[in-house]
Design an enzyme around this catalytic site. Structure first.
Site, PDB file in Angstrom:
ATOM      1  N   ASP A 112       1.513   5.840   5.888  1.00  0.00           N
ATOM      2  CA  ASP A 112       0.558   5.003   5.153  1.00  0.00           C
ATOM      3  C   ASP A 112       1.161   4.396   3.880  1.00  0.00           C
ATOM      4  O   ASP A 112       0.460   3.736   3.109  1.00  0.00           O
ATOM      5  CB  ASP A 112      -0.709   5.818   4.841  1.00  0.00           C
TER       6      ASP A 112
ATOM      7  N   ASP B 230     -12.036   7.607   3.671  1.00  0.00           N
ATOM      8  CA  ASP B 230     -10.868   7.235   4.482  1.00  0.00           C
ATOM      9  C   ASP B 230     -10.545   5.742   4.362  1.00  0.00           C
ATOM     10  O   ASP B 230      -9.474   5.304   4.766  1.00  0.00           O
ATOM     11  CB  ASP B 230     -11.126   7.620   5.944  1.00  0.00           C
TER      12      ASP B 230
ATOM     13  N   ARG C  15      -8.016   0.015   0.565  1.00  0.00           N
ATOM     14  CA  ARG C  15      -8.613  -1.167  -0.083  1.00  0.00           C
ATOM     15  C   ARG C  15      -9.001  -0.861  -1.526  1.00  0.00           C
ATOM     16  O   ARG C  15      -9.064  -1.759  -2.353  1.00  0.00           O
ATOM     17  CB  ARG C  15      -9.796  -1.669   0.754  1.00  0.00           C
TER      18      ARG C  15
ATOM     19  N   LYS D 186       0.866  -1.192   0.000  1.00  0.00           N
ATOM     20  CA  LYS D 186       0.000   0.000   0.000  1.00  0.00           C
ATOM     21  C   LYS D 186       0.900   1.239   0.000  1.00  0.00           C
ATOM     22  O   LYS D 186       1.798   1.361   0.833  1.00  0.00           O
ATOM     23  CB  LYS D 186      -0.913  -0.008   1.240  1.00  0.00           C
TER      24      LYS D 186
ATOM     25  N   ASP E 152      -2.350  10.118   4.149  1.00  0.00           N
ATOM     26  CA  ASP E 152      -3.769   9.785   4.254  1.00  0.00           C
ATOM     27  C   ASP E 152      -4.472  10.790   5.161  1.00  0.00           C
ATOM     28  O   ASP E 152      -4.447  10.656   6.381  1.00  0.00           O
ATOM     29  CB  ASP E 152      -3.919   8.354   4.799  1.00  0.00           C
TER      30      ASP E 152
ATOM     31  N   LYS F  60      -9.870  12.911   8.517  1.00  0.00           N
ATOM     32  CA  LYS F  60      -9.494  12.365   9.823  1.00  0.00           C
ATOM     33  C   LYS F  60      -9.397  13.502  10.840  1.00  0.00           C
ATOM     34  O   LYS F  60      -8.962  14.601  10.476  1.00  0.00           O
ATOM     35  CB  LYS F  60      -8.103  11.719   9.724  1.00  0.00           C
TER      36      LYS F  60
END
Ligand code: BES
Ligand code: ZN
Ligand code: ZN
Length: 499
Positions: free
Chosen positions: A289, A348, A352, A266, A271, A278
């Site tokens: 991240d 967020d 995936r 990843k 992020d 966030k």
């Protein structure tokens, strides 16, 4: 720091400091170093308050009895509880303690039991890794004065029996290579996100390929090329950012390789959460991240040095998750590269999305024997397993077992988690094939893994959620506060051992 092996009598080694390790008082009192050393240690233990427990240290200056100036005795706890993990912890702790007196030349005396219970190569590799991993510091942005505080030993000499030198030197070489790889990943994770942009990661991969002198091929897809491959989920995540996404592919293909492994990391370089922003305290460390990507790059930097016999492909979907007028909205629908549609209910849960495309791409282009992804994927995995253990999900029990066993050897701790099929209903969308967040509050790390599994099909696959162990939040002897380089040694060991 220079490492060497010497087949000598410990009492004759002329060092500034000699490190030796003993069990606690309830365990075996026979250390079997040498008669003199045994006597000094036993006598001191009797007279001083030292119990030989983990984190117990005893510093001696046994003038005249041994050639080294000082002796540092480190406790290892109970003999019955000994494991490579205890070894690494004891060595790392001893190194930290030793550095307080700034010795230049340091010797290590191995308890006979270590060599009796561990393979010599593994034992020496563990020692070297413990020394190097505990010595790591990210000081690039510190001034000269601060840097001086953290000087390394000039030389570390490990004393081994003459008949073990050959195996020991294999371990020494591996230990240095694995640790340098971990340093490389730690550096990348510790750099601010303003530095490690997707373009920076792409450049980094390019340099790795260049240094490999033909052993590594590289391909970097830009926005238009990512679109051509229908990787719209990556584009969806990237579109809120001014930084263009990069899809990085590295191939290491040695002649005669029998197995092919694909590793995906990843690579969200920062992020923010996107429009599902966030809160400040959760965003603070989101430069990490891309820790999965850092591990993949570290492995590729290292493969040519190890002369690995297995084909390895590294994939990094690199982009930044930002809020802006162009950003992905909650409620938007993306079509991934395999044609599946995803309703994005929370921007967020972006990892995936990028991994869905990366896995679909691998499935279309390659037929690997093993596929592994490493991702700082969910806070839920940290709730489940804490900060020191990665969650492992796999559709192949044998593969999961191999990785779990290696995790015990390397100290990159993983724990197997279930791909519980019934929970798949929680990520079904009303209007698309899937949604990127589950219904309800619980089991978020499992539903994230199940989401990925929708793209894997029949490939032999393992998913490592490294959100917890990618970053060390409090200083620990083996991992100073910051990026840990988690996964690098686990992957290298897997690739090294594969038949
Ligand atoms: N990058 C985070 C996960 C993370 C959290 C990594 C803490 C390292 C430390 C990921 O993209 C994320 O934000 N996940 C969300 C998913 C949720 C919205 C379903 C999470 O875990 O809160
Ligand atoms: Zn996120
Ligand atoms: Zn993320």
């Amino acid at each position: 720091m220079k490492f060497s092996l010497k087949a000598t009598d410990p009492k004759k080694l002329e060092a500034d400091l000699l490190l030796c390790f003993v069990w606690d008082e309830t365990s075996d009192k026979h250390f079997f170093f040498t008669k003199e050393l045994d006597l000094i240690v036993r006598d001191a233990i009797k007279k001083e308050s030292f119990e030989g427990k983990i984190n117990n240290y005893l510093s001696l200056t046994p003038k005249g009895f041994i050639s080294s100036y000082k002796l540092l005795v480190t406790g290892m706890g109970k003999k019955e509880e000994f494991s490579p993990y205890i070894l690494r912890k004891a060595v790392a702790g001893a190194v930290r303690k030793a550095k307080e007196i700034k010795p230049k030349k340091v010797g290590v005396v191995l308890p006979e039991y270590w060599l009796k219970t561990l393979d010599t190569k593994d034992c020496i590799q563990d020692i070297v890794e413990a020394v190097m991993l505990s010595s790591y510091r990210f000081l690039k942005y510190k001034d000269e004065e601060e840097r001086k505080k953290y000087s390394d030993f000039d030389e570390l000499i490990i004393i081994v029996p003459p008949n073990r030198i050959e195996r020991a030197s294999e371990g020494l070489e591996k230990g240095v290579i694995y640790s340098e790889a971990t340093y490389f990943a730690r550096d990348l994770v510790n750099e601010p996100a303003a530095v490690t942009t997707p373009s920076f990661l792409a450049e980094c991969a390019q340099n790795i390929a260049k240094d490999a002198k033909g052993k590594i091929k590289i391909q970097i897809l830009d926005t238009a090329e990512i679109a051509k491959e229908n990787m719209n989920a990556i584009l969806g995540v990237a579109k809120g950012s001014d930084e263009p996404p990069k899809f990085i592919r590295l191939d290491y293909k040695p002649y005669g390789a029998k197995k092919h492994v694909v590793i995906i990391g990843k690579g969200i370089t920062f992020d923010t959460g996107g429009l599902s922003l966030k809160p400040g305290e959760h965003m603070e460390k989101m430069k990490i991240d891309m820790a999965g990507a850092a591990a993949v790059l570290a492995v590729f930097k290292t493969l040519p040095k190890l002369n690995s016999k297995v084909s390895v492909t590294g994939i990094i979907p690199a982009c930044e998750n930002m809020p802006s007028g162009r950003a992905l909205r909650p409620g938007d629908i993306l079509e991934a590269a395999n044609g599946k549609t995803i309703e994005v209910l929370n921007t967020d849960a972006e990892g995936r999305l990028t991994l869905a495309d990366a896995i679909s791409y691998v499935k279309k282009k390659d037929k690997p024997d093993y596929l592994i992804d490493l991702a700082t994927l969910t806070g839920a995995c940290m709730v489940a397993l804490g900060e020191d253990i990665a969650g492992l999900w796999s559709n192949d029990e044998g593969f999961a077992r191999i990785l779990t066993d290696l995790s015990q050897k390397t100290g990159d701790n993983v724990w197997m988690m279930p791909l519980f099929k019934d929970y798949s209903d929680l990520i079904k969308s009303d209007i698309a094939d899937l949604k990127n967040v589950q219904a309800g509050r619980y089991g978020g790390a499992i539903t994230a893994a199940l989401f990925l599994s929708e793209f894997v099909g029949n490939l032999v696959w393992a998913h490592l959620d490294i959100a917890g162990p990618a970053y060390e939040s409090k200083d620990n002897p083996l991992i100073p506060k910051g990026g840990s380089g988690f996964g690098v040694r686990l992957l290298l060991r897997f690739l090294d051992d594969i038949k």
